[in-house]
Scaffold this active site. Sequence first.
Site, short mmCIF file in Angstrom:
data_model
loop_
_atom_site.label_atom_id
_atom_site.label_comp_id
_atom_site.label_asym_id
_atom_site.label_seq_id
_atom_site.Cartn_x
_atom_site.Cartn_y
_atom_site.Cartn_z
N GLU A 117 3.49 22.38 46.97
CA GLU A 117 2.39 23.32 47.22
C GLU A 117 2.92 24.58 47.88
OE1 GLU A 117 -0.31 21.42 49.92
OE2 GLU A 117 -0.63 19.72 48.58
N LYS A 119 3.04 27.16 51.02
CA LYS A 119 2.81 27.10 52.47
C LYS A 119 2.10 28.39 52.86
CE LYS A 119 4.92 25.83 56.84
NZ LYS A 119 4.20 26.81 57.66
N ASP A 121 0.23 31.26 54.85
CA ASP A 121 0.53 31.84 56.15
C ASP A 121 -0.77 32.25 56.84
OD1 ASP A 121 2.11 32.56 58.19
OD2 ASP A 121 3.00 34.30 57.21
N TYR A 257 -6.01 21.42 51.95
CA TYR A 257 -4.82 20.72 51.47
C TYR A 257 -4.71 19.26 51.89
CZ TYR A 257 -3.08 22.69 55.92
OH TYR A 257 -2.93 23.07 57.22
N LYS A 345 11.17 26.90 53.61
CA LYS A 345 10.80 28.31 53.81
C LYS A 345 11.55 29.28 52.90
CE LYS A 345 8.61 28.18 58.16
NZ LYS A 345 8.44 28.90 59.41
N CYS A 439 12.64 73.45 63.75
CA CYS A 439 13.35 72.70 62.72
C CYS A 439 14.69 72.19 63.26
CB CYS A 439 13.58 73.60 61.51
SG CYS A 439 14.63 72.84 60.27
N CYS A 442 17.63 74.25 61.13
CA CYS A 442 17.92 75.69 61.25
C CYS A 442 17.34 76.31 62.51
CB CYS A 442 17.39 76.44 60.03
SG CYS A 442 15.60 76.50 59.96
N CYS A 457 9.01 73.28 58.40
CA CYS A 457 9.91 74.30 58.89
C CYS A 457 9.54 75.59 58.18
CB CYS A 457 11.34 73.90 58.55
SG CYS A 457 12.50 75.27 58.58
N CYS A 463 16.95 78.01 55.89
CA CYS A 463 17.19 76.66 56.41
C CYS A 463 18.16 75.91 55.49
CB CYS A 463 15.87 75.92 56.51
SG CYS A 463 16.07 74.20 57.02
S1 IVH Z 1 0.12 19.90 55.31
C1 IVH Z 1 1.00 16.55 58.36
N1 IVH Z 1 0.12 21.78 53.51
O1 IVH Z 1 1.81 24.60 57.98
C2 IVH Z 1 1.12 17.74 57.51
N2 IVH Z 1 0.29 22.41 55.80
O2 IVH Z 1 3.74 23.25 60.17
C3 IVH Z 1 -0.07 18.61 57.65
N3 IVH Z 1 0.39 24.84 56.15
O3 IVH Z 1 -0.12 23.77 60.69
C4 IVH Z 1 0.09 19.94 57.06
N4 IVH Z 1 0.25 25.39 54.04
O4 IVH Z 1 -1.26 25.16 59.02
C5 IVH Z 1 0.19 21.50 54.82
N5 IVH Z 1 0.06 23.36 51.80
C6 IVH Z 1 0.13 23.06 53.12
C7 IVH Z 1 0.22 24.06 54.09
C8 IVH Z 1 0.32 23.69 55.44
C9 IVH Z 1 0.34 25.84 55.27
C10 IVH Z 1 0.54 25.00 57.59
C11 IVH Z 1 -0.43 24.23 58.40
C12 IVH Z 1 0.36 23.49 59.43
C13 IVH Z 1 1.74 24.06 59.27
C14 IVH Z 1 2.73 22.95 59.35
#
Ligand code: IVH
Length: 704
Positions: A117, A119, A121, A257, A345, A439, A442, A457, A463
């Site tokens: 999946e 991650k 932000d 999720y 990451k 400037c 110059c 300028c 210049c």
């Molecule tokens: S699962 C026990 N899935 O990442 C696992 N977390 O450090 C529960 N996050 O605080 C998290 N995308 O806020 C999961 N697809 C994803 C996620 C996700 C972002 C964040 C979440 C959590 C942090 C984990």
Amino acid sequence: MSPKTEIESLREQLHRHAHAYYVLDTPTVPDAEYDKLFQRLELLEREFPLLLSKDSPTQRVGGGLLDAFSQVKHAVPMLSIRTETDTESSGAKNFDARIRKELKLTESDTAVEYVAELKFDGLAMSLRYDDGVLVQAATRGDGETGEDVTHNVRTIYQIPLKLKVPPKREGGSEAVGGDLFTVQPELVEDSSTIEVRGEVYMRRDDFETLNERQRVKIAAGQKGEKTFVNPRNAAAGAVRQLDSKIAADRPLSFFAYSVAQGLPDSVTTHSQTLAQLKAWGFPVSSDARVCQGADELVQFHADMASKRDALPFDIDGVVYKVNSLASQLELGFVSREPRWAVAHKYPAQEQMTTVLAIDVQVGRTGKLTPVAKLEAVFVGGVTVTNATLHNEDEARRKDVRVTDTVIVRRAGDVIPEVVGVVMNKRMQDAQIFSIPTHCPVCGSVAVREEGETDTRCTGGLICGAQRKQAIEHFAHKRAVYIDGLGEKLIEQMVDADIIKSLPDLYRLGLANIVALERMAEKSAQNVLAAIEKSKHTTLPRFLFGLGIRHVGESTAKAFAKHFGNIDAIMNATAEELQQVPDVGPVVATSLRSFFDVPYNREVVEQLRACGLTWEEGEGTPTAPQMLAGKTFVLTGTLPTLERDEAKEMIEAAGGKVTGSVSKKTHYVVAGAEAGSKLDKARELGVVVLDEDALLKMLDSKDFE
Ligand code: IVH
């Protein structure tokens, strides 16, 4: 430093950063920096287990609580995920190897099935539904106890206030193969409690709009308003507003999720969990994939890396999860993290660095641009040492000062920018930056006209900076065209003082050129020949070549067509100039004031005296119509071209420039601080160009 002292220092720093991040919503360091400190602490604690203590940041999740929210004890703790920092494929491979070992699989066993999946932000949220109705929303807090933010979360449209009850199907659900969402989800049992976990986040376009609105408020003098550093920061601030009216005003989104409580028994895999969430009415990202073994995880990691910039929201990596819930149970947890999941990451798009100086550069039209000179930092895949601050207002707004610690962002191919100053690191004596009154090249007076954003300028061709660029412009392919006379050579000539003005170009002798460093006689002869050849030009090229502000190629052509000769143009009044189609007061005034300067008229006379000739009248077209039929949208600040210059160039080549992006747009040309138009382009799959690519496109065919 002894390990004990280092450990204590790391803990103190991590506590402080976590507090700023989780409790105060004002991050003091970029995530990558935090991760680095965290990993160092983990390493030391592994090496010196006797020094481990319960209050170490490694032993819990996140920070404390804001007093103003009531506390919620999580029925099921909200844990964190182990982070795999390897940015290459080894991250996925290490994870798979660990899982196989834990599950006691041998080489002859088949691949483990995972779900990969994004991650997201944003910030983690736990949502409780009693009898299918949203009753509580809580932040993660320290993982055990969070904050009750129900009143704010109820304002997020993407979060269902009431669960959708999917139709019950005979026989329960089937395990899914490649497609996550083909499973038939279960009916919610009566009087059940369901707890859903997911991420609250802000889309990038929503973030841009919000910040724009904030800027308007600040400009209107409203107290207590600020702009946000990034979408995550803005989302966290919105969720933790005490006034839900304000929260409702900040556009938030959500992805579910996981299910912490109340998952129907028939659901046996994580992919089925996602399908169930979708059926309950939650947004679930479509970028989730069932993967067999490490190789498919590696593929997912790579696929999402190339998709990252085109997504409408920020991600900082991908997450791999063992698909089978039974295997998840078997694998269990280690202190704060499940063994069955890992975050992999991507290289950070934000980094912290120091401002060494703020230089002021002078452009062709005299525009002064403040540029932050940075301690070299690797961000978004390149080493960054400069970031433009655009103009005086922009520099003020960001309030960047020499010696400041700043957060630099570089996402995709967009040029790096300073997104904010880490205020608590500011030196007491850091001086506010102000645009110089003279400037820097110059020494002429620099002025900022009323209603203008740029300071310029006033030195004109006196210049050095403007002179170099004026000559470069004159010699450009689209202007009078001196083949082989490029930036480097011009710089050498101006620095050697053999060219002080445009006419000096035509007074050069072989000896002058050969005397320059690294200049062979043959090359010098070629340059001279090119200069000779350039003497026969056209009126539009000549006029354009003079580099008058606001007089681009197509305007030059229009003047040539209307007036027929240079003297008529030089002597026309502003009113007469405005008789020319598409010429308004700005262009007319600019041309008029240029020829009001005796020096500039003298330049024209001298060029004529040097033998420059041109066909009077319209002349040959200045550019082939190679962009005919193509529609462009310009957004953001381009590194060297001004907006109307770029527009002129596109139009001169037959293209059209419009204000908004649609399916009909062929190209979006994006510069720094490009906002929603760029997002729209990516959404619609419109080709995005930077200035370089645009110039290459315009240069792609010789136009003689
Ligand atoms: S699962 C026990 N899935 O990442 C696992 N977390 O450090 C529960 N996050 O605080 C998290 N995308 O806020 C999961 N697809 C994803 C996620 C996700 C972002 C964040 C979440 C959590 C942090 C984990």
